[in-house]
Design a protein around this motif. Structure first.
Motif, PDB file in Angstrom:
ATOM      1  N   TYR A 179      48.332  45.252  45.547  1.00 45.03           N
ATOM      2  CA  TYR A 179      48.152  46.516  44.821  1.00 45.03           C
ATOM      3  C   TYR A 179      46.807  46.477  44.129  1.00 45.03           C
ATOM      4  O   TYR A 179      46.481  45.500  43.465  1.00 45.03           O
ATOM      5  N   SER A 180      46.031  47.556  44.263  1.00 44.71           N
ATOM      6  CA  SER A 180      44.714  47.583  43.618  1.00 44.71           C
ATOM      7  C   SER A 180      44.861  47.882  42.126  1.00 44.71           C
ATOM      8  O   SER A 180      44.016  47.502  41.327  1.00 44.71           O
ATOM      9  N   GLU A 181      45.943  48.560  41.756  1.00 42.44           N
ATOM     10  CA  GLU A 181      46.188  48.910  40.355  1.00 42.44           C
ATOM     11  C   GLU A 181      47.578  48.442  39.932  1.00 42.44           C
ATOM     12  O   GLU A 181      48.545  48.636  40.668  1.00 42.44           O
ATOM     13  N   THR A 182      47.680  47.861  38.748  1.00 44.29           N
ATOM     14  CA  THR A 182      48.983  47.442  38.221  1.00 44.29           C
ATOM     15  C   THR A 182      49.898  48.651  38.052  1.00 44.29           C
ATOM     16  O   THR A 182      51.098  48.556  38.283  1.00 44.29           O
ATOM     17  N   THR A 183      49.314  49.801  37.698  1.00 43.69           N
ATOM     18  CA  THR A 183      50.142  50.997  37.499  1.00 43.69           C
ATOM     19  C   THR A 183      50.818  51.425  38.801  1.00 43.69           C
ATOM     20  O   THR A 183      51.952  51.903  38.784  1.00 43.69           O
TER      21      THR A 183
ATOM     22  N   PHE B 262      51.797  49.409  41.155  1.00 37.75           N
ATOM     23  CA  PHE B 262      52.893  48.455  41.314  1.00 37.75           C
ATOM     24  C   PHE B 262      54.065  48.862  40.424  1.00 37.75           C
ATOM     25  O   PHE B 262      55.209  48.925  40.876  1.00 37.75           O
ATOM     26  N   HIS B 263      53.787  49.158  39.156  1.00 35.32           N
ATOM     27  CA  HIS B 263      54.834  49.579  38.212  1.00 35.32           C
ATOM     28  C   HIS B 263      55.601  50.786  38.750  1.00 35.32           C
ATOM     29  O   HIS B 263      56.822  50.805  38.757  1.00 35.32           O
ATOM     30  N   ARG B 264      54.856  51.804  39.172  1.00 34.35           N
ATOM     31  CA  ARG B 264      55.453  53.054  39.636  1.00 34.35           C
ATOM     32  C   ARG B 264      56.358  52.810  40.849  1.00 34.35           C
ATOM     33  O   ARG B 264      57.492  53.264  40.906  1.00 34.35           O
ATOM     34  N   LYS B 265      55.849  52.066  41.830  1.00 30.49           N
ATOM     35  CA  LYS B 265      56.610  51.789  43.057  1.00 30.49           C
ATOM     36  C   LYS B 265      57.849  50.959  42.734  1.00 30.49           C
ATOM     37  O   LYS B 265      58.940  51.241  43.229  1.00 30.49           O
ATOM     38  N   PHE B 266      57.681  49.935  41.909  1.00 32.83           N
ATOM     39  CA  PHE B 266      58.795  49.044  41.574  1.00 32.83           C
ATOM     40  C   PHE B 266      59.896  49.821  40.852  1.00 32.83           C
ATOM     41  O   PHE B 266      61.072  49.689  41.177  1.00 32.83           O
ATOM     42  N   LYS B 267      59.504  50.652  39.903  1.00 33.98           N
ATOM     43  CA  LYS B 267      60.488  51.426  39.147  1.00 33.98           C
ATOM     44  C   LYS B 267      61.194  52.444  40.036  1.00 33.98           C
ATOM     45  O   LYS B 267      62.389  52.703  39.875  1.00 33.98           O
ATOM     46  N   ALA B 268      60.472  53.007  40.995  1.00 34.66           N
ATOM     47  CA  ALA B 268      61.071  53.979  41.911  1.00 34.66           C
ATOM     48  C   ALA B 268      62.183  53.325  42.742  1.00 34.66           C
ATOM     49  O   ALA B 268      63.193  53.953  43.041  1.00 34.66           O
TER      50      ALA B 268
ATOM     51  N   ALA C 163      52.031  36.492  35.358  1.00 35.74           N
ATOM     52  CA  ALA C 163      51.892  37.758  34.637  1.00 35.74           C
ATOM     53  C   ALA C 163      52.044  38.901  35.635  1.00 35.74           C
ATOM     54  O   ALA C 163      51.667  38.773  36.802  1.00 35.74           O
ATOM     55  N   ILE C 164      52.584  40.013  35.173  1.00 33.76           N
ATOM     56  CA  ILE C 164      52.837  41.158  36.054  1.00 33.76           C
ATOM     57  C   ILE C 164      51.559  41.650  36.752  1.00 33.76           C
ATOM     58  O   ILE C 164      51.588  41.897  37.955  1.00 33.76           O
TER      59      ILE C 164
END
Length: 132
Positions: free
Chosen positions: A103-107, A109-115, A93-94
């Protein structure tokens, strides 16, 4: 039939890939490897990497600086490579992937990955599925 233009293109690509491999110094490679080993245990800290390589954290920073890279840049690159690998080759799972990569927060991770990729981790996973 052999395609001479395709061959030239592929050879040029292979040479550029080899050249980019050669730009990694021995230290850079060791730091990447140490970061990857730590991330497999769900942690990464610069002082632990430095200790693993037999130097202080400050010495590690200075030596990486002399090579024009930073610990953070190497950490980001290793995390990205591992994230893409997990998304392609596992059913994790993501949020679990984010946790494994430190990453302490999934958000975050999302932000960095999308960038980096222009896609969310979920979109990336979908686009990398076989048959797409």
């Amino acid at each position: 039939q052999p395609d001479p233009l395709l061959r030239k293109t592929l050879e040029a690509h292979a040479l550029s890939q080899l050249a980019s491999l050669d730009t990694d110094s021995d230290l850079t490679s060791k730091v990447r490897h140490s970061i990857q080993q730590q991330l497999m245990h769900g942690i990464t800290r610069q002082d632990m990497v430095a200790e693993d390589l037999g130097m202080t954290s400050r010495t590690l920073q200075r030596k990486l600086g002399q090579e024009g890279v930073s610990y953070q840049k190497l950490l980001d690159e290793v995390r990205q490579k591992m994230a893409e690998d997990y998304l392609r080759n596992s059913e994790l799972a993501i949020p679990d992937i984010a946790l494994r990569l430190g990453y302490s927060e999934t958000t975050s991770f999302h932000r960095k990955f999308k960038a980096v990729t222009g896609k969310t981790p979920g979109e990336f996973r979908q686009s990398e599925k076989p048959g797409r």
